[in-house]
Design an enzyme around this catalytic site. Structure first.
Site, PDB file in Angstrom:
ATOM      1  N   CYS A 127      31.580   7.243  34.543  1.00 18.25           N
ATOM      2  CA  CYS A 127      31.579   8.570  35.171  1.00 18.25           C
ATOM      3  C   CYS A 127      30.252   8.921  35.862  1.00 18.25           C
ATOM      4  CB  CYS A 127      31.915   9.627  34.124  1.00 18.25           C
ATOM      5  SG  CYS A 127      31.180   9.326  32.494  1.00 18.25           S
ATOM      6  N   HIS A 240      29.410  16.478  34.708  1.00 17.96           N
ATOM      7  CA  HIS A 240      28.091  15.897  34.519  1.00 17.96           C
ATOM      8  C   HIS A 240      27.196  16.369  35.667  1.00 17.96           C
ATOM      9  CE1 HIS A 240      29.872  13.500  31.505  1.00 17.96           C
ATOM     10  NE2 HIS A 240      29.897  12.318  32.086  1.00 17.96           N
TER      11      HIS A 240
HETATM   12  O1  L14 Z   1      31.739   3.918  29.790  1.00 18.06           O
HETATM   13  O2  L14 Z   1      30.694  10.746  27.350  1.00 18.06           O
HETATM   14  O3  L14 Z   1      33.409   5.154  30.270  1.00 18.06           O
HETATM   15  O4  L14 Z   1      30.802   9.651  25.519  1.00 18.06           O
HETATM   16  C1  L14 Z   1      32.554   6.292  27.534  1.00 18.06           C
HETATM   17  C2  L14 Z   1      31.877   7.372  26.673  1.00 18.06           C
HETATM   18  C3  L14 Z   1      31.471   7.279  29.554  1.00 18.06           C
HETATM   19  C4  L14 Z   1      30.810   8.338  28.681  1.00 18.06           C
HETATM   20  C5  L14 Z   1      32.344   4.970  29.667  1.00 18.06           C
HETATM   21  C6  L14 Z   1      30.991   9.745  26.724  1.00 18.06           C
HETATM   22  C7  L14 Z   1      31.742   6.036  28.761  1.00 18.06           C
HETATM   23  C8  L14 Z   1      31.624   8.620  27.497  1.00 18.06           C
END
Ligand code: L14
Length: 348
Positions: A127, A240
């Site tokens: 993300c 974010h």
């Molecule tokens: O690599 O906010 O898709 O804890 C998974 C955990 C993105 C952030 C990913 C979080 C992550 C997510």
């Protein structure tokens, strides 16, 4: 016109946004198939029809054209190879295959052509990386970015519903002067700022920080771009925010020109009018599809430097929307079928 049968694997925060985004898209869909590893039988309404979620089993992907995965890394590792074997094209939102050399890592505004040479699997980037590269690609094309220094301010919804609940409960407990429950993160997240997203690695960085380092190079198709990141959790439910500092090889034009480039950039909305207190805000960007950019200003401490503030909905452009846009790209370009019969090496 061909209509597509689309599976959505996982009904967490991202899976449900995938269904909502698919519903709003113009994709010709004959059927959606919600697939889960537990709690089957939930009825989902989609474009006026009802579809019940089913447990994943052998053969679940037999007549699926496209499977959007958001059931976590472990589920992807086990089930994506099976789905590909059964003939589905997988768009995977987890970290499992992003850096696999046989798997394209795609942001449609940035590297759409990479989606063509897939072998049954396309990875949806992290993300924080997605929103950053959407904003930076037009600058990189013109002025060649040498180095990025980024600090993120990440919402809890990326972790899932439990994290959203925990933030709300902690806020309630604080106001009512009750003991604050703390189960999801190693520390209280309400009224706090945690410089910790995903696991710590041996080099002292978190995995989230290393994703930004590695994925930016792969998506931009330029291994020379240096990225150093500090990824931080803040008590925000959705969106974010990122403070992004860049250094370019070519001379940076004046800020007015950069603003013009941002205003024209695909998928970007310029929100930069500080005299009227206008800059991108998490609360305003929730539910929106675009990447919002503001606070654009020169970094006067180096020759060709720029600072900006970048905000986007982590569940939409950061996850579900980007995955649906990849599906739309495949359908539109007639790239749904794998470009070769090369088998993906999952051992990488
Ligand atoms: O690599 O906010 O898709 O804890 C998974 C955990 C993105 C952030 C990913 C979080 C992550 C997510």
């Amino acid at each position: 016109m061909k209509e597509y049968k689309i599976a959505v694997v996982g009904l967490g925060a991202v899976g449900r946004e995938m269904l909502a985004t698919l519903e709003r898209s113009t994709l010709p869909i004959s059927e959606v198939v919600p697939l889960v590893r537990r709690n089957e039988g939930e009825v989902i309404e989609f474009r006026g029809q009802m579809f019940a979620s089913k447990l994943i089993e052998k053969g679940s992907f037999k007549d699926i054209d496209i499977a959007l995965f958001s059931a976590g890394e472990e589920a992807s590792l086990i089930l994506a190879p099976m789905a590909i074997e059964e003939g589905a094209v997988v768009i995977d939102n987890s970290n499992a295959f992003r850096m696999n050399a046989d798997v394209p890592l795609v942001v449609p505004e940035v590297n759409p052509a990479d989606a063509q040479r897939h072998n049954g699997l396309i990875a949806n980037p992290n993300c924080s990386t997605i929103q950053m590269v959407v904003a930076l690609k037009p600058i990189h094309d013109r002025f060649k970015i040498k180095r990025i220094v980024v600090s993120t301010y990440q919402a809890v919804s990326g972790t899932g519903y439990q994290a959203i609940d925990e933030l709300k409960q902690q806020m309630g407990a604080f106001i009512n002067e009750k003991e604050i429950p703390c189960n999801v993160y190693p520390h209280q997240i309400s009224l706090n700022v945690l410089p910790h997203i995903d696991k710590f690695m041996d080099n002292g960085y978190t995995k989230e920080e290393m994703k930004m380092f590695n994925e930016t190079k792969k998506i931009m198709g330029d291994a020379s771009i240096q990225v150093t990141a500090t990824t931080v959790r803040v008590p925000v439910i959705r969106c974010h925010s990122e403070a992004v500092n860049i250094e370019t090889e070519k001379p940076m034009p004046d800020v007015a020109e950069i603003k013009e480039i941002m205003a024209q950039a695909p998928g970007v909305v310029l929100a930069d009018d500080v005299e009227n207190n206008i800059y991108p805000l998490a609360l305003d960007c929730a539910g929106k599809y675009e990447v919002f950019v503001g606070r654009i200003r020169k970094d006067y401490t180096i020759e060709n430097g720029l600072n900006m503030w970048v905000v986007s909905d982590n569940l939409l452009k950061g996850a579900a929307l980007n995955a649906v846009q990849i599906a739309e790209l495949l359908v539109e370009k007639d790239w749904v079928k794998p470009s070769s019969d090369k088998k993906i090496s999952f051992a990488q």
